[in-house]
Design a protein around this motif. Structure first.
Motif, mmCIF file in Angstrom:
data_model
loop_
_atom_site.group_PDB
_atom_site.id
_atom_site.type_symbol
_atom_site.label_atom_id
_atom_site.label_comp_id
_atom_site.label_asym_id
_atom_site.label_seq_id
_atom_site.Cartn_x
_atom_site.Cartn_y
_atom_site.Cartn_z
ATOM 1 N N HIS A 33 0.849 -1.209 0.000
ATOM 2 C CA HIS A 33 0.000 0.000 0.000
ATOM 3 C C HIS A 33 0.872 1.243 0.000
ATOM 4 O O HIS A 33 1.804 1.353 0.807
ATOM 5 C CB HIS A 33 -0.913 -0.005 1.233
ATOM 6 N N HIS A 35 0.972 5.661 -1.729
ATOM 7 C CA HIS A 35 0.444 6.694 -2.621
ATOM 8 C C HIS A 35 1.675 7.439 -3.108
ATOM 9 O O HIS A 35 2.162 8.346 -2.432
ATOM 10 C CB HIS A 35 -0.510 7.632 -1.872
ATOM 11 N N HIS A 201 -9.029 1.653 1.729
ATOM 12 C CA HIS A 201 -8.678 1.919 3.131
ATOM 13 C C HIS A 201 -9.858 1.487 3.993
ATOM 14 O O HIS A 201 -11.003 1.811 3.669
ATOM 15 C CB HIS A 201 -8.489 3.414 3.368
HETATM 16 ZN ZN LIG Z 1 -3.204 5.016 2.320
#
Ligand SMILES: [Zn+2]
Length: 419
Positions: A33, A35, A201
């Protein structure tokens, strides 16, 4: 880790041999995970020292100005940082699509292929903006048909299904507080139809639980189940605030959890119940999360955080260095639905991370595997992905690191100036 084929000769002819007698060898680490774009807003003063919701609302207005060239630089920087830490498979959850940034995933695919890193890219989405009671500004939400059409386009164009896949696409509505119930359900249907994975999430904070109770009249996991997501096709980022019954339900379904210790500590979100989740049957993987919350993309360093944070909840004999290495390799691979990476057995992909214990921090260490976590390894000496060296001598191959950092830093300044 199981030892196999020790002392034997390879069945196939080899054109290169490498003496790894001074290295500690791990399967390539797998990040579940992230970004990537958030590397542009690390340690950003207006967002410091906040919990999740105020942190998000501060940053959304900055992220709303992202463009394609900033996205490309952020993705490259994040992937290089991960690679240098021993990570061979990177996952990203990108959900910010503004007018200036419509081809974010295409740009990430191109960058991952150029770097030679294995990538699990997710088509994120946000469809409920502030005008409709959501958290994000209207400029970064898209209508649902656009999201569904683009998701299908990306799957058709980039998703590889064979063993050894270098690029996979999953569907990833951002969170219960930024997409509609209909989009959650439609994403589950689309994932089923195309046989791709689902990611979002969930259960990161108590605020989110209160939001779901208020808006949907149910807890986040009930909402997930109601949306058709409680399956082994799904892996969830964070997964902190589950009760005993919910952990059993997740385990029975085989839903994976991407444990993000640094991010959870920075935002004060809580401690994931990793061992109960694993015991119940959920794959547990490790993740650095976005670089605006954890502020780094170093999976080796994240293993140390997982070890330390785990010991605040469990005993040292339960959260061992072997357990954490398992999360960062096999557990993470299972979260991504992969059985061909995360191990060193014959038949696995040639994804390797080799560390040297030649820094002062390791001097005097007796147990080399434990030393990686306890003394705090930061950087792999060599990294191989799909049989190709992508890091040698601690440096990424075919990348001008100084030039990349200079361009990335300028892109971050540009983005901050835009608001
Ligand atoms: Zn996140």
């Amino acid at each position: 880790m199981e030892k196999v084929a020790g002392g034997q000769q390879p069945h196939q002819p080899v054109n290169e041999t490498f003496d790894a007698s001074e290295h500690v060898l791990l399967p390539g680490l797998v990040n579940t995970h992230h970004h990537f774009y958030q590397t542009l807003t690390r340690a950003y003063s207006p967002a410091l020292n906040k919990e999740l919701f105020p942190w998000l609302t501060t940053l959304y207005d900055v992220w709303a100005n992202l463009n394609d060239s900033q996205m490309a630089l952020a993705s490259e920087l994040a992937m290089v940082e991960l690679l240098m830490s021993g990570c061979t498979t990177v996952a990203d959850h990108h959900y910010v699509f503004s007018g200036a940034l419509v081809n974010a995933i295409d740009c990430q695919v191109e960058t991952a292929q150029r770097l030679g890193v294995r990538a699990a890219l997710t088509r994120g989405s946000m469809s409920v903006g502030r005008d409709d009671g959501g958290l994000p500004p209207q400029t970064v939400v898209q209508d649902e048909q656009t999201i569904v059409d683009d998701s299908q386009r990306l799957i058709d164009r980039y998703h590889q299904r064979a063993e050894g896949a270098m690029t996979t696409i999953a569907l990833a509505p951002c969170s219960p507080f930024s997409v509609s119930r209909e989009l959650m359900r439609e994403s589950a249907r689309l994932a089923e139809k195309n046989d791709v994975r689902l990611h979002t999430h969930l259960a990161e904070t108590e605020d989110e639980t209160a939001y779901c109770q208020k808006l949907f009249g149910m807890r986040p996991l009930d909402y997930l189940e109601d949306s058709g997501w409680l399956t082994d096709r799904t892996w969830l980022a964070h997964g902190i605030h589950f009760n005993d019954d919910e952990i059993q339900r997740l385990g029975r379904a085989g839903t994976g959890i991407a444990h993000c210790p640094s991010s959870n500590m920075v935002l004060g979100s809580g401690l994931c119940r990793t061992l109960e989740l694993e015991a119940a049957g959920s794959p547990v993987g490790l993740a650095v999360d976005g670089s605006a919350s954890s502020d780094h993309s170093n999976l080796a360093s994240e293993m140390r955080q997982a070890l330390l944070l785990g010991r605040l909840r469990y005993s040292p004999s339960q959260v061992t260095h072997e357990a954490v290495i398992r999360w960062a390799t096999q557990g993470s691979a299972r979260c991504l639905g992969r059985t061909d990476i995360g191990g060193l057995e014959p038949g696995q992909q040639a994804d390797l991370a080799l560390f040297k214990l030649d820094e002062p921090r390791f001097s005097g260490a007796e147990n080399p595997l434990a030393a990686l976590l306890l003394c705090g390894a930061q950087r792999a000496d060599r990294v191989m992905v799909a049989g190709r060296w992508r890091v040698t001598g601690g440096q990424p191959c075919d990348v001008d690191l100084d030039a990349l950092m200079a361009r990335h830093d300028e892109a971050a300044r540009q983005l901050r100036r835009a608001i």
